[in-house]
Design a protein around this motif. Structure first.
Motif, PDB file in Angstrom:
ATOM      1  N   HIS A   1      15.715  91.227  -0.289  1.00 24.80           N
ATOM      2  CA  HIS A   1      16.869  90.696   0.428  1.00 24.80           C
ATOM      3  C   HIS A   1      17.654  89.804  -0.538  1.00 24.80           C
TER       4      HIS A   1
ATOM      5  N   ILE B   1      17.855  95.142   0.569  1.00 26.85           N
ATOM      6  CA  ILE B   1      19.023  94.918   1.424  1.00 26.85           C
ATOM      7  C   ILE B   1      19.944  93.965   0.676  1.00 26.85           C
TER       8      ILE B   1
ATOM      9  N   GLN C   1      23.138  91.758   0.798  1.00 27.01           N
ATOM     10  CA  GLN C   1      24.078  91.091   1.699  1.00 27.01           C
ATOM     11  C   GLN C   1      25.261  90.559   0.901  1.00 27.01           C
TER      12      GLN C   1
ATOM     13  N   PRO D   1      22.799 100.981   6.058  1.00 32.72           N
ATOM     14  CA  PRO D   1      21.870  99.984   6.595  1.00 32.72           C
ATOM     15  C   PRO D   1      21.466  98.921   5.578  1.00 32.72           C
TER      16      PRO D   1
ATOM     17  N   PRO E   1      24.600  95.337   4.819  1.00 36.04           N
ATOM     18  CA  PRO E   1      25.071  94.828   6.112  1.00 36.04           C
ATOM     19  C   PRO E   1      26.529  94.370   6.048  1.00 36.04           C
ATOM     20  N   ARG E   2      27.089  94.143   7.228  1.00 35.16           N
ATOM     21  CA  ARG E   2      28.462  93.651   7.296  1.00 35.16           C
ATOM     22  C   ARG E   2      28.601  92.392   6.460  1.00 35.16           C
TER      23      ARG E   2
END
Length: 200
Positions: free
Chosen positions: A31, A54, A56, A77, A80-81
């Motif tokens: 992350h 992920i 961000q 996925p 993310p936004r």
């Protein structure tokens, strides 16, 4: 020559050497928060190089809509936004394995650089890493001609901007538990600097 503000071609050009150097330091990252993601060039490349991560993205409020538009064509996925992030304000809760920023420290005023380090220290997990790419100065050493010219141009545009001394950044990090663990030479007189969170 270094990246100018809003130079999308620079992000396209530097994404491969950045991630060639970065992957070993973020091999276990799951992350990551990117500060100042621009048009998401690095974010898109990160998905290719860090398969289990992920990523961000975030951008300052004044540039946030541009980042949202850049990612609108590709729902993903692991991407993310985007977040609207003023580094002086509230940060996402985290924890993050890493905070990454490319060509951000020299376009922020010093108070914002301080806030960047403080915010990263709060949201990083223990042993998490703050990774900054861009042109930097080294105390007591003559800068490369291109960096000297770039620093002068930035300060002419806004006296609050300018290339940052690595040692001054270390001074921000150390009281927060962020200890520099890597200083990697990159093309075009840039560097990749990495601090590790050891304070928690």
């Amino acid at each position: 020559m270094n990246a100018r503000i809003g130079d999308n071609s620079a992000a396209e050009r530097n994404k491969r050497p950045i991630f060639d150097a970065l992957v070993e330091h973020l091999a276990d990252a799951r992350h990551v928060l990117e500060v100042g993601a621009g048009d998401a060039t690095h974010a898109r490349h990160a998905l290719e190089r860090l398969r289990d991560c992920i990523w961000q993205t975030s951008e300052a409020p004044g540039h946030y809509r541009r980042l949202v538009a850049a990612l609108a064509d590709r729902p993903e996925p692991r991407l993310p936004r985007p977040l609207s992030l003023d580094v002086r304000g509230q940060w996402p809760a985290g924890p993050f394995d890493a905070v990454f920023g490319a060509n951000v420290a020299h376009i922020m005023d010093w108070a914002a650089v301080e806030a960047l380090f403080a915010g990263a220290a709060r949201v990083l997990r223990r042993d998490g890493r703050l990774c900054l790419y861009g042109p930097f100065l080294r105390r007591g050493e003559q800068p490369e001609p291109g960096n000297a010219a770039f620093d002068s141009a930035l300060r002419d545009r806004d006296p609050a901007m300018g290339l940052r001394e690595i040692e001054a950044l270390d001074g921000l990090g150390e009281p927060l538990g962020l200890i520099r663990v890597a200083d990697i030479a990159m093309p075009r007189d840039n560097r990749l600097l990495i601090w590790q969170q050891r304070g928690r």
